[in-house]
Design a protein around this motif. Structure first.
Motif, PDB file in Angstrom:
ATOM      1  N   SER A   4      16.934  40.429  31.612  1.00 34.24           N
ATOM      2  CA  SER A   4      18.086  39.857  32.304  1.00 34.24           C
ATOM      3  C   SER A   4      17.624  38.767  33.265  1.00 34.24           C
ATOM      4  CB  SER A   4      18.829  40.938  33.101  1.00 34.24           C
ATOM      5  OG  SER A   4      19.291  41.971  32.260  1.00 34.24           O
ATOM      6  N   LYS A   5      18.438  37.727  33.363  1.00 29.83           N
ATOM      7  CA  LYS A   5      18.212  36.657  34.334  1.00 29.83           C
ATOM      8  C   LYS A   5      19.408  36.636  35.285  1.00 29.83           C
ATOM      9  CE  LYS A   5      17.562  31.642  34.752  1.00 29.83           C
ATOM     10  NZ  LYS A   5      17.493  30.351  34.005  1.00 29.83           N
ATOM     11  N   LEU A   6      19.125  36.860  36.577  1.00 31.06           N
ATOM     12  CA  LEU A   6      20.171  36.938  37.592  1.00 31.06           C
ATOM     13  C   LEU A   6      20.003  35.799  38.579  1.00 31.06           C
ATOM     14  CD1 LEU A   6      19.891  40.767  38.395  1.00 31.06           C
ATOM     15  CD2 LEU A   6      21.227  39.671  36.575  1.00 31.06           C
ATOM     16  N   THR A   7      21.024  34.971  38.714  1.00 33.16           N
ATOM     17  CA  THR A   7      21.018  33.898  39.709  1.00 33.16           C
ATOM     18  C   THR A   7      21.661  34.428  40.977  1.00 33.16           C
ATOM     19  OG1 THR A   7      21.196  32.232  37.957  1.00 33.16           O
ATOM     20  CG2 THR A   7      21.697  31.528  40.203  1.00 33.16           C
ATOM     21  N   ILE A   8      20.837  34.631  41.990  1.00 41.82           N
ATOM     22  CA  ILE A   8      21.259  35.345  43.192  1.00 41.82           C
ATOM     23  C   ILE A   8      22.071  34.445  44.128  1.00 41.82           C
ATOM     24  CG2 ILE A   8      20.443  36.569  45.235  1.00 41.82           C
ATOM     25  CD1 ILE A   8      19.954  38.068  42.635  1.00 41.82           C
ATOM     26  N   ASN A   9      23.114  35.010  44.705  1.00 33.51           N
ATOM     27  CA  ASN A   9      23.879  34.340  45.755  1.00 33.51           C
ATOM     28  C   ASN A   9      23.213  34.677  47.093  1.00 33.51           C
ATOM     29  OD1 ASN A   9      25.716  33.290  47.554  1.00 33.51           O
ATOM     30  ND2 ASN A   9      27.357  34.728  47.052  1.00 33.51           N
ATOM     31  N   VAL A  10      22.495  33.717  47.655  1.00 35.98           N
ATOM     32  CA  VAL A  10      21.743  33.995  48.883  1.00 35.98           C
ATOM     33  C   VAL A  10      22.661  34.254  50.082  1.00 35.98           C
ATOM     34  CG1 VAL A  10      19.720  32.715  48.117  1.00 35.98           C
ATOM     35  CG2 VAL A  10      21.527  31.520  49.390  1.00 35.98           C
ATOM     36  N   GLU A  14      24.773  41.800  50.864  1.00 39.19           N
ATOM     37  CA  GLU A  14      23.945  42.840  50.263  1.00 39.19           C
ATOM     38  C   GLU A  14      22.569  42.300  49.895  1.00 39.19           C
ATOM     39  OE1 GLU A  14      28.054  44.111  50.140  1.00 39.19           O
ATOM     40  OE2 GLU A  14      27.098  42.261  49.445  1.00 39.19           O
ATOM     41  N   PHE A  15      22.514  41.050  49.411  1.00 46.18           N
ATOM     42  CA  PHE A  15      21.203  40.492  49.086  1.00 46.18           C
ATOM     43  C   PHE A  15      20.361  40.315  50.344  1.00 46.18           C
ATOM     44  CE2 PHE A  15      18.381  36.798  48.773  1.00 46.18           C
ATOM     45  CZ  PHE A  15      17.491  37.292  47.826  1.00 46.18           C
ATOM     46  N   VAL A  63      14.877  40.884  35.335  1.00 42.29           N
ATOM     47  CA  VAL A  63      14.829  42.336  35.220  1.00 42.29           C
ATOM     48  C   VAL A  63      14.642  42.697  33.751  1.00 42.29           C
ATOM     49  CG1 VAL A  63      15.958  44.522  35.732  1.00 42.29           C
ATOM     50  CG2 VAL A  63      16.429  42.522  37.167  1.00 42.29           C
ATOM     51  N   GLN A  64      13.617  43.480  33.481  1.00 45.34           N
ATOM     52  CA  GLN A  64      13.311  43.924  32.126  1.00 45.34           C
ATOM     53  C   GLN A  64      13.528  45.432  32.044  1.00 45.34           C
ATOM     54  OE1 GLN A  64       9.564  42.488  30.153  1.00 45.34           O
ATOM     55  NE2 GLN A  64       9.088  44.675  30.073  1.00 45.34           N
ATOM     56  N   SER A  65      14.081  45.895  30.924  1.00 43.94           N
ATOM     57  CA  SER A  65      14.356  47.327  30.814  1.00 43.94           C
ATOM     58  C   SER A  65      14.504  47.746  29.365  1.00 43.94           C
ATOM     59  CB  SER A  65      15.631  47.687  31.582  1.00 43.94           C
ATOM     60  OG  SER A  65      16.745  46.962  31.072  1.00 43.94           O
ATOM     61  N   HIS A  66      14.285  49.038  29.133  1.00 38.67           N
ATOM     62  CA  HIS A  66      14.519  49.615  27.812  1.00 38.67           C
ATOM     63  C   HIS A  66      16.006  49.820  27.572  1.00 38.67           C
ATOM     64  CE1 HIS A  66      14.869  52.978  24.886  1.00 38.67           C
ATOM     65  NE2 HIS A  66      13.845  52.391  24.321  1.00 38.67           N
ATOM     66  N   THR A  67      16.733  50.168  28.621  1.00 44.69           N
ATOM     67  CA  THR A  67      18.172  50.405  28.545  1.00 44.69           C
ATOM     68  C   THR A  67      18.930  49.132  28.883  1.00 44.69           C
ATOM     69  OG1 THR A  67      17.788  52.678  29.295  1.00 44.69           O
ATOM     70  CG2 THR A  67      20.052  51.853  29.429  1.00 44.69           C
ATOM     71  N   GLU A  68      20.003  48.849  28.147  1.00 44.75           N
ATOM     72  CA  GLU A  68      20.809  47.666  28.468  1.00 44.75           C
ATOM     73  C   GLU A  68      21.547  47.893  29.787  1.00 44.75           C
ATOM     74  OE1 GLU A  68      23.959  44.548  26.395  1.00 44.75           O
ATOM     75  OE2 GLU A  68      23.537  46.480  25.438  1.00 44.75           O
ATOM     76  N   PRO A  69      21.402  46.967  30.758  1.00 44.76           N
ATOM     77  CA  PRO A  69      22.030  47.165  32.069  1.00 44.76           C
ATOM     78  C   PRO A  69      23.496  46.762  32.073  1.00 44.76           C
ATOM     79  CG  PRO A  69      20.796  45.121  32.053  1.00 44.76           C
ATOM     80  CD  PRO A  69      20.571  45.757  30.701  1.00 44.76           C
ATOM     81  N   ASP A  70      24.212  47.268  33.061  1.00 44.54           N
ATOM     82  CA  ASP A  70      25.600  46.878  33.300  1.00 44.54           C
ATOM     83  C   ASP A  70      25.651  46.203  34.667  1.00 44.54           C
ATOM     84  OD1 ASP A  70      28.280  46.563  33.666  1.00 44.54           O
ATOM     85  OD2 ASP A  70      28.779  48.702  33.654  1.00 44.54           O
ATOM     86  N   TRP A  71      25.513  44.876  34.665  1.00 39.71           N
ATOM     87  CA  TRP A  71      25.435  44.144  35.938  1.00 39.71           C
ATOM     88  C   TRP A  71      26.784  44.012  36.632  1.00 39.71           C
ATOM     89  CZ3 TRP A  71      20.904  44.508  37.611  1.00 39.71           C
ATOM     90  CH2 TRP A  71      19.791  44.399  36.757  1.00 39.71           C
ATOM     91  N   SER A  72      27.855  44.455  35.988  1.00 41.13           N
ATOM     92  CA  SER A  72      29.151  44.464  36.671  1.00 41.13           C
ATOM     93  C   SER A  72      29.163  45.483  37.815  1.00 41.13           C
ATOM     94  CB  SER A  72      30.281  44.781  35.685  1.00 41.13           C
ATOM     95  OG  SER A  72      30.196  46.121  35.226  1.00 41.13           O
ATOM     96  N   ARG A  73      28.176  46.358  37.856  1.00 39.25           N
ATOM     97  CA  ARG A  73      28.084  47.343  38.923  1.00 39.25           C
ATOM     98  C   ARG A  73      27.509  46.761  40.216  1.00 39.25           C
ATOM     99  NH1 ARG A  73      25.625  52.792  36.002  1.00 39.25           N
ATOM    100  NH2 ARG A  73      27.198  52.992  34.346  1.00 39.25           N
ATOM    101  N   LEU A  74      26.995  45.548  40.157  1.00 40.93           N
ATOM    102  CA  LEU A  74      26.459  44.934  41.366  1.00 40.93           C
ATOM    103  C   LEU A  74      27.583  44.649  42.361  1.00 40.93           C
ATOM    104  CD1 LEU A  74      23.900  42.336  39.943  1.00 40.93           C
ATOM    105  CD2 LEU A  74      23.389  44.526  41.045  1.00 40.93           C
ATOM    106  N   PRO A  75      27.277  44.557  43.642  1.00 41.51           N
ATOM    107  CA  PRO A  75      28.311  44.241  44.639  1.00 41.51           C
ATOM    108  C   PRO A  75      28.999  42.910  44.332  1.00 41.51           C
ATOM    109  CG  PRO A  75      26.285  44.966  45.711  1.00 41.51           C
ATOM    110  CD  PRO A  75      25.957  44.785  44.261  1.00 41.51           C
ATOM    111  N   GLY A  77      30.140  39.301  44.511  1.00 39.57           N
ATOM    112  CA  GLY A  77      29.536  38.137  45.139  1.00 39.57           C
ATOM    113  C   GLY A  77      28.019  38.153  45.164  1.00 39.57           C
ATOM    114  N   HIS A  78      27.389  39.146  44.535  1.00 39.98           N
ATOM    115  CA  HIS A  78      25.935  39.240  44.551  1.00 39.98           C
ATOM    116  C   HIS A  78      25.291  38.129  43.715  1.00 39.98           C
ATOM    117  CE1 HIS A  78      22.290  41.582  45.418  1.00 39.98           C
ATOM    118  NE2 HIS A  78      21.889  41.263  44.208  1.00 39.98           N
ATOM    119  N   LEU A  79      25.979  37.703  42.644  1.00 42.69           N
ATOM    120  CA  LEU A  79      25.448  36.688  41.741  1.00 42.69           C
ATOM    121  C   LEU A  79      26.253  35.401  41.838  1.00 42.69           C
ATOM    122  CD1 LEU A  79      24.811  38.826  38.517  1.00 42.69           C
ATOM    123  CD2 LEU A  79      23.238  38.357  40.412  1.00 42.69           C
ATOM    124  N   MET A  80      25.556  34.274  41.607  1.00 33.10           N
ATOM    125  CA  MET A  80      26.236  32.975  41.579  1.00 33.10           C
ATOM    126  C   MET A  80      26.919  32.740  40.243  1.00 33.10           C
ATOM    127  SD  MET A  80      25.848  31.381  44.493  1.00 33.10           S
ATOM    128  CE  MET A  80      26.083  29.649  44.082  1.00 33.10           C
TER     129      MET A  80
END
Length: 223
Positions: A4-10, A14-15, A63-75, A77-80
């Motif tokens: 996963s590639k996450l573009t963070i909202n600085v 929460e960040f 973020v690398q993982s064996h399980t597919e993540p659900d990034w909708s669970r992030l707070p 405004g966490h991502l741009m």
């Protein structure tokens, strides 16, 4: 496996909290994965590795993982932008003995050192010189199935760069201090199975706290 590639909202509150406490950042990342039965190490079960890279506009988190993540669970405004998730299979399938890659690795190079208190006690200490850090990486390659080639000057084709110390606090376990180093360079695969295992499971220590994820790309022009 997924990357996963996450573009963070600085500006995210929460960040900013996570940036001040690497254990909180670990928990935020793990929130994207299913809960497991009590006592099961979730990071190990989902094989989660992550790294925070500085960019011109802020931060990008991989973020690398064996399980597919659900990034909708992030707070909120966490991502741009929406998270980008892709399978890691093409990278793993490209691993073969003799294959050369350009790589980036944020690692925690350490050594076991005797504590100066008159007792036979040993503690992990960070390698602080570029020479020792490169030697540590070369040693890791011997067990993880890769070598660092040399450039025309005969020097290892890798550049260690200092990054800020990762600090945090874990309940009931005290202060967290991780001294990471970023390695950029080239490697050559010597043992495909060992190297694939290193890519999947990470390199070195402090894997829960942003270290160990190795990113691969086609090699740059030979030097």
């Amino acid at each position: 496996m997924f990357l996963s590639k996450l573009t963070i909202n600085v500006r995210s509150r929460e960040f900013r909290r996570d940036y001040a406490n690497v254990h909180d950042m670990h928990r935020t990342i793990m929130s994207a994965y299913p809960d497991l039965s009590e006592g099961t190490p979730a990071r190990l079960e989902h094989k989660v590795l992550w790294r925070l890279d500085v960019t011109q506009s802020g931060y990008t988190q991989y973020v690398q993982s064996h399980t597919e993540p659900d990034w909708s669970r992030l707070p909120t405004g966490h991502l741009m932008t929406q998270a980008e998730v892709r399978p890691l299979a093409p990278v793993l399938e490209a691993i073969a003995p003799g294959r050369k890659f350009s790589f980036r690795l944020l690692a925690n190079p350490t050594r076991s050192a005797r504590v100066e208190n008159g007792q036979d006690v040993r503690k992990r200490r960070a390698h602080t010189t570029p020479e020792a850090q490169i030697e540590w990486l070369i040693s890791r390659g011997e067990r993880d199935g890769f070598v660092i080639p040399t450039v025309r000057r005969g020097e290892p084709d890798v550049a260690p760069s200092p990054v800020p110390t990762l600090l945090g606090q874990k309940k009931d376990q005290g202060k967290i201090t991780v001294v990471p180093v970023r390695f950029d360079g080239h490697l050559i695969v010597t043992d495909a199975n060992a190297f694939s295992n290193a890519v999947i499971n990470g390199v070195g220590r402090a894997k829960a706290y942003g270290c160990g994820l190795i990113s691969l790309a086609p090699p740059a022009t030979d030097r």
